[in-house]
Scaffold this active site. Structure first.
Site, PDB file in Angstrom:
ATOM      1  N   GLY A  55      49.592  27.253  43.280  1.00  0.00           N
ATOM      2  CA  GLY A  55      49.835  28.429  44.098  1.00  0.00           C
ATOM      3  C   GLY A  55      51.270  28.899  44.124  1.00  0.00           C
ATOM      4  CB  VAL A  56      54.316  28.038  42.181  1.00  0.00           C
ATOM      5  CG1 VAL A  56      55.750  28.533  42.112  1.00  0.00           C
ATOM      6  CG2 VAL A  56      54.282  26.568  42.579  1.00  0.00           C
TER       7      VAL A  56
ATOM      8  CG  ASP B 128      48.637  34.645  42.760  1.00  0.00           C
ATOM      9  OD1 ASP B 128      48.577  33.451  43.107  1.00  0.00           O
ATOM     10  OD2 ASP B 128      48.678  35.596  43.568  1.00  0.00           O
TER      11      ASP B 128
ATOM     12  CB  VAL C 242      52.706  33.993  33.268  1.00  0.00           C
ATOM     13  CG1 VAL C 242      53.920  34.244  32.392  1.00  0.00           C
ATOM     14  CG2 VAL C 242      52.925  32.778  34.154  1.00  0.00           C
TER      15      VAL C 242
ATOM     16  CG  ASP D 195      78.249  33.366  27.965  1.00  0.00           C
ATOM     17  OD1 ASP D 195      79.027  34.023  27.236  1.00  0.00           O
ATOM     18  OD2 ASP D 195      77.018  33.313  27.777  1.00  0.00           O
TER      19      ASP D 195
END
EC number: 2.7.11.1
Length: 510
Positions: A244-245, A247, A249, A388
């Site tokens: 559940g981090v 739903d 990608v 950088d």
């Protein structure tokens, strides 16, 4: 008793009852004595002579023809006939052996040889003759077609073909191309021909193509050259989706020399940026400047694991001091999850991609002031140098607010070359804003003095002064850290990891 006499199993096959022979009881001492052995041999000889005399009396000196039996079988059982025949054969064998004892050649009766011994394993002579004739005819035909000697060549035009013949070589080349896996897919080439020039080019191209494919650093299941998403990374993302981090990608936002950024959504209002570090850093040529002599950067996957965790710790330190940067959420191996900078799924543009011709001088100056503030606060509050910093690592949100990203290579001020990297960042920023026409920009030395509170001379080269200052003002600890960079990095790593932990009763004891 009647039952025993009528029982057929108690009778002999020859119609007589069996009588058990009782063997005499002999002691062990008698068996070992030589006299007893001689007596036994004498008794056996006497019995044999008695049998021979009986046979002589039975047969006499008359000769027996082939059609007659050697004994009279009338009134004799089968067993008696067999025994009589066996004694007769034994006598003939003994006589023949006695006659031939004085000669070196021994004769044995043929009647004792089985029929299988008289047969041979050789093949039929007719089959051998036919096979030899066919072989001779075949070689004779081949000699007529492929004769190289003028005496064997037939008269008239030559019809022989060698391996250099155009038709033969063309068919052979087509067959090799069809069965060779290194060349291009050919399909059905039955009946086709390829000349030597085309065949050689195809073979050379196939070898070069196979070598090019083998030059990939890692295998497909381990390499993350293009999209940075290999099988292990996909499995990790699927696990986070199940937890559940987030739903889903959606796709790739951007790719860089060391990583790729993916977009993840939890709902219509919440988005995340997933940064996946590449397991092959072939494009990051100067990576050794940041991690030289560091024991953590030996294994490629170990390198990227520490690289991702390092950016997570740097972002945590910057977010703790309130700097505009992505908020770190989760890190695992070479994957980092952080907050998404953008609007409605569209990432905020980099300063490199902003159309500055539509900005006024005041707006450009405002953007520069924000970048200058970020550099000063990173140095003074976070004790970090970006190392950088350029227009590629600064994002401009729709509300014209600048955010800094890509801080994985950011280093602590205790690094021996931190001031040199800060000088390079200053040069990159001043050069970019000068190119877009930002007014009233400071010089390299002025910005360096503003950030570090040092007093560098304006008339001299800044990089030379920084290197000289580093050599003259390096403490004993810095010299020790330079001689043992791995120990220094490990110490700083443990300190940062301990500082970022929450309050715990056991913290003082760990």
């Amino acid at each position: 008793m009647a039952n025993c006499e009528n029982n057929p199993w108690k009778k002999n096959a020859w119609g007589k009852n069996e009588e058990t022979a009782e063997e005499p009881i002999v002691s062990f001492a008698d068996v070992l004595s030589e006299e007893f052995i001689e007596d036994l041999s004498v008794q056996e000889k006497l019995e044999e002579e008695r049998y021979m005399k009986q046979l002589d009396q039975m047969f006499g000196d008359t000769s027996v023809s082939d059609d007659q039996l050697p004994i009279n079988t009338e009134g004799m059982t089968d067993e008696e006939v067999a025994l009589a025949l066996q004694r007769h054969f034994d006598r003939e064998a003994d006589v023949a052996r006695a006659v031939g004892s004085s000669s070196s050649v021994h004769f044995t009766p043929d009647r004792y040889h089985p029929k299988t011994m008289q047969e041979t394993d050789s093949e039929n002579e007719d089959d051998d003759a036919l096979r030899q004739a066919a072989t001779d005819m075949l070689y004779a035909k081949l000699d007529e077609e492929n004769a190289t000697n003028s005496r064997l060549r037939p008269e008239g035009p030559s019809t022989s073909r060698t391996k250099h013949d155009t038709g033969v070589s063309g068919r052979r080349n087509a067959d090799k191309t069809f069965n060779d896996r290194n060349t291009l897919p050919t399909g059905d080439m039955v009946g086709d021909k390829l000349n030597n020039k085309v065949f050689n080019k195809l073979m050379a191209f196939g070898k070069s193509e196979s070598k090019r494919q083998m030059r990939n650093k890692d295998k497909e299941e381990k390499a993350t050259m293009d999209t940075s998403v290999d099988s292990d990374t996909r499995l990790l993302l699927l696990k986070w989706i199940n937890q559940g981090v987030f739903d889903s990608v959606d796709g790739i936002i951007a790719t860089g020399k060391e990583s790729a950024v993916l977009h993840a959504a939890q709902d219509s209002a919440t988005s995340y940026a997933i940064k996946v570090y590449k397991t092959t850093l072939s494009e990051f040529k100067n990576r050794s400047e940041y991690v030289k002599d560091d024991f953590r950067f030996k294994n490629p996957r170990g390198v990227l694991k520490i690289w991702a965790e390092r950016e997570f710790m740097n972002l945590s330190r910057m977010a703790k001091h309130g700097l505009p940067c992505p908020q770190p959420v989760k890190v695992r191996r070479n994957v980092l999850v952080m907050s998404f900078l953008g609007d409605q799924g569209l990432a905020a543009p980099r300063l490199k991609n902003v159309e500055w011709e539509f900005f006024t001088d005041d707006e450009r100056r405002n953007v520069y002031d924000q970048v200058q503030s970020i550099m000063c606060r990173m140095y003074k509050e976070c004790l970090l140098v970006h190392a950088d910093l350029s227009e590629f690592n600064l994002l401009l949100t729709p509300d014209n607010k600048v955010h800094v990203i890509d801080v994985s290579q950011a280093m602590d001020l205790s690094h021996p070359r931190s001031l040199q990297f800060l000088t390079r960042d200053i040069q990159n920023i001043i050069t970019f804003f000068t190119r877009i026409g930002t007014p009233n920009l400071p010089t390299y030395v002025q910005l360096f003095n503003l950030i570090t509170d040092l007093d560098m001379v304006e008339d001299h080269d800044l990089l030379v002064q920084v290197e000289q200052f580093s050599e003259e003002n390096r403490s004993v600890d810095l010299r020790h850290d330079k001689s043992r960079p791995a120990d220094m990095e490990l110490k700083k790593y443990n300190e940062e990891k301990k500082a970022n932990r929450g309050i715990s009763p056991a913290r003082e004891y760990n």
